[in-house]
Design an enzyme around this catalytic site. Structure first.
Site, PDB file in Angstrom:
ATOM      1  N   GLY A   1      55.927  89.929  72.628  1.00  0.00           N
ATOM      2  CA  GLY A   1      54.763  89.664  73.471  1.00  0.00           C
ATOM      3  C   GLY A   1      53.452  89.462  72.738  1.00  0.00           C
ATOM      4  O   GLY A   1      52.562  88.762  73.221  1.00  0.00           O
TER       5      GLY A   1
ATOM      6  N   ASP B   1      51.404 100.584  78.126  1.00  0.00           N
ATOM      7  CA  ASP B   1      51.641 101.083  79.482  1.00  0.00           C
ATOM      8  C   ASP B   1      51.880 102.598  79.396  1.00  0.00           C
ATOM      9  O   ASP B   1      50.926 103.374  79.401  1.00  0.00           O
ATOM     10  CB  ASP B   1      52.829 100.309  80.060  1.00  0.00           C
TER      11      ASP B   1
END
Ligand code: 5GP
Length: 189
Positions: free
Chosen positions: A49, A108
């Site tokens: 990512g 996260d």
């Protein structure tokens, strides 16, 4: 089907435009240039990512750097962190006595980043810091320090600019929020 038709089907709304992202890279690049002046940091990109963010960020940094990549996974194909972190692909560079800067797309729970930071410290890095594009604090499950970040985000699933939806859509130029009904559909598959 053309890329844009597919994007319209899954994205609810834009969260960050290309210009927003560029401004974040400029600001972070400037800060990192100051903080790493006179050092030769090893920039560790978290695959997959972070590749878009990393390439834009390092070009805003005026320091001599070295780049390597590591693939560490905690999500699998789902929308909720599995809580278990696996090392998929390791670095090829020795981190001993190096100033390491991890570049990550989004944090996260923080478990992936904590795992990477702990491992690099154990291997003898001189310093280990991180620069993440998006800081999603709602689900934080560990007290990992985020030294640099582009923006905070709420507890929503974001896609584009490297962030995937079921291993695709990383090539959307902006960052958008996934439609809730798309998450439900994908979860029921
Ligand atoms: P953590 O270990 O902090 O829970 O998870 C970090 C990884 O989860 C990120 O590198 C990213 O791959 C994935 N992730 C977390 N939130 C999102 C999100 O909103 N969208 C996407 N596409 N991936 C996310």
């Amino acid at each position: 089907m053309p890329k844009n038709d597919n994007i319209n089907r899954i994205i609810d709304h834009k969260l960050f435009t290309e210009d927003d992202i560029h401004q974040m890279c400029v600001r972070l690049g400037k800060q990192l240039t100051e903080d790493y002046a006179g050092k030769k940091p090893l920039i560790v990109g978290a695959l997959k990512g972070a590749i878009f963010f990393l390439t834009d960020l390092v070009r805003e940094m005026d320091v001599e750097e070295e780049i390597d990549f590591m693939d560490v996974s905690s999500y699998g194909d789902g929308f909720v962190s599995s809580g278990k972190v696996d090392l998929i692909t390791d670095l090829t560079t020795d981190v001993k006595d190096r100033d390491v800067l991890i570049v990550e797309d989004i944090v996260d729970t923080g478990l992936t980043l904590k795992y990477m930071k702990d491992m690099l410290k154990e291997r003898g890095a001189k310093s280990v810091k991180c620069c993440v594009l998006l800081n999603k604090e709602a689900n934080r499950a560990t007290d990992v320090e985020i030294e640099y970040y582009g923006s905070k985000v709420g507890n929503e699933f974001v896609v584009g600019y490297g962030l995937d939806f079921m291993n695709a859509f990383r090539n959307i130029k902006y960052i958008g929020v996934l439609k809730p009904e798309v998450i439900k559909l994908a979860d029921n598959k």
